[in-house]
Design an enzyme around this catalytic site. Sequence first.
Site, PDB file in Angstrom:
ATOM      1  N   GLY A 127      -1.010   5.509 -18.332  1.00  0.00           N
ATOM      2  CA  GLY A 127      -1.696   6.462 -19.210  1.00  0.00           C
ATOM      3  C   GLY A 127      -3.216   6.422 -19.073  1.00  0.00           C
ATOM      4  N   ALA A 128      -3.702   6.200 -17.844  1.00  0.00           N
ATOM      5  CA  ALA A 128      -5.158   6.087 -17.636  1.00  0.00           C
ATOM      6  C   ALA A 128      -5.865   7.410 -17.925  1.00  0.00           C
ATOM      7  CB  ALA A 128      -5.428   5.649 -16.210  1.00  0.00           C
TER       8      ALA A 128
ATOM      9  N   ARG B 287     -13.833  -0.369 -26.083  1.00  0.00           N
ATOM     10  CA  ARG B 287     -14.480  -0.422 -24.781  1.00  0.00           C
ATOM     11  C   ARG B 287     -13.763   0.457 -23.763  1.00  0.00           C
ATOM     12  NH1 ARG B 287     -15.437  -6.863 -24.537  1.00  0.00           N
ATOM     13  NH2 ARG B 287     -17.587  -6.850 -25.274  1.00  0.00           N
TER      14      ARG B 287
ATOM     15  N   ASP C 140       0.820  -1.221   0.000  1.00  0.00           N
ATOM     16  CA  ASP C 140       0.000   0.000   0.000  1.00  0.00           C
ATOM     17  C   ASP C 140       0.856   1.273   0.000  1.00  0.00           C
ATOM     18  OD1 ASP C 140      -2.094  -1.773   0.216  1.00  0.00           O
ATOM     19  OD2 ASP C 140      -2.296  -1.528   2.391  1.00  0.00           O
TER      20      ASP C 140
ATOM     21  N   GLY D 257      -4.711  -1.174  -2.076  1.00  0.00           N
ATOM     22  CA  GLY D 257      -4.138   0.014  -1.444  1.00  0.00           C
ATOM     23  C   GLY D 257      -4.812   0.369  -0.138  1.00  0.00           C
TER      24      GLY D 257
END
Length: 323
Positions: A185-186, A162, A127, A170
């Site tokens: 690269g979200a 999609r 975490d 975490g």
Amino acid sequence: MPRLAVLTSGGDAPGMNAAIRAVARIAIARGFEVAGVRNGYTGLIAGDFLPLGLREVGGIMQNGGTILGTIRCDAMRTESGCDSALAMLRAQNVAVLVVIGGNGTHTGAQELARRGAPVIGVASTIDNDLYGSDVSIGATTAVDVALQSIDRLRTTASSMRRAFLVEVMGRHCGYLALMAGIAGGAEAIVVPEADSDPAVVAEELRAAYARGKSHAIAVIAEGAQYDAEALMHYFHAHRDRLGFELRLTKLGHVQRGGAPGVFDRMLGTQLGVAAVEAAANRRFGISVGLRAGVPATTPLAEVAGKSRPADAGLLDLARILAM
Ligand code: F6P
């Protein structure tokens, strides 16, 4: 010969074995007799000790998990459990106890230290939320595992146009989500350290398609205000208006498994060495972590009961980079 005991506690983390190996071998070199404690504080209370020699810790560094086993020990949350652990340390003639783990582990360590036990903590949790250490053993490997999954999901997302929600671990900390989200690269990242709104996440994903992307990926920390289930619920309710198909992938315990990467092998080694050096100098009641790239110590009393949040300021940067 003074006796040093080492245990791992709480959630296992890749790199714990490197720390056990370093603790054992450096301690032997420093003239200690070394014992391992099976199954964390539960094994300590039960007196479940085993001798750790040079060969017992050979060939373990490349393996995930912990050779000593680990359990979340409820008894250490009670006065009588802590008293029993202390009594066993004395009965087993332990001169130094090294505990490798995260927040719960360090809280238990502080309880023992408060009772006069010679304890040293080593920062280890995927975490990465332990106060006093910039990075804990296991966190980097866990990010890598999440990242590989995100990279894989991207190919199927792009092929089928999609969107994906990827939930990462975490607990109450967004570190794994932030790192894996930025490095992957979200198009959206949701963490507990920042307010979130399902409508905003939906708009971030929709806008990615509007900018010409063939996919949209949101990385969601499990401890976020709106977790992945809550977001899925919102998306289903507004499916027609949003106009894209969405799937959910929960990475779960996959992130804790597998071989530690080079960073966690080195970190486990460095912190294990630093813990034994502290023991040799009779410095107890401390946690060993990494600060500004070097091993550093923090009093257990400061570590226990606190946690270190992820840097939510990086979210602004992530939004620009995802354009
Ligand atoms: O603390 C490590 C961690 O993997 C968290 O990210 C997660 O919330 C929790 O442990 C899961 O706990 P358990 O393995 O006991 O289900």
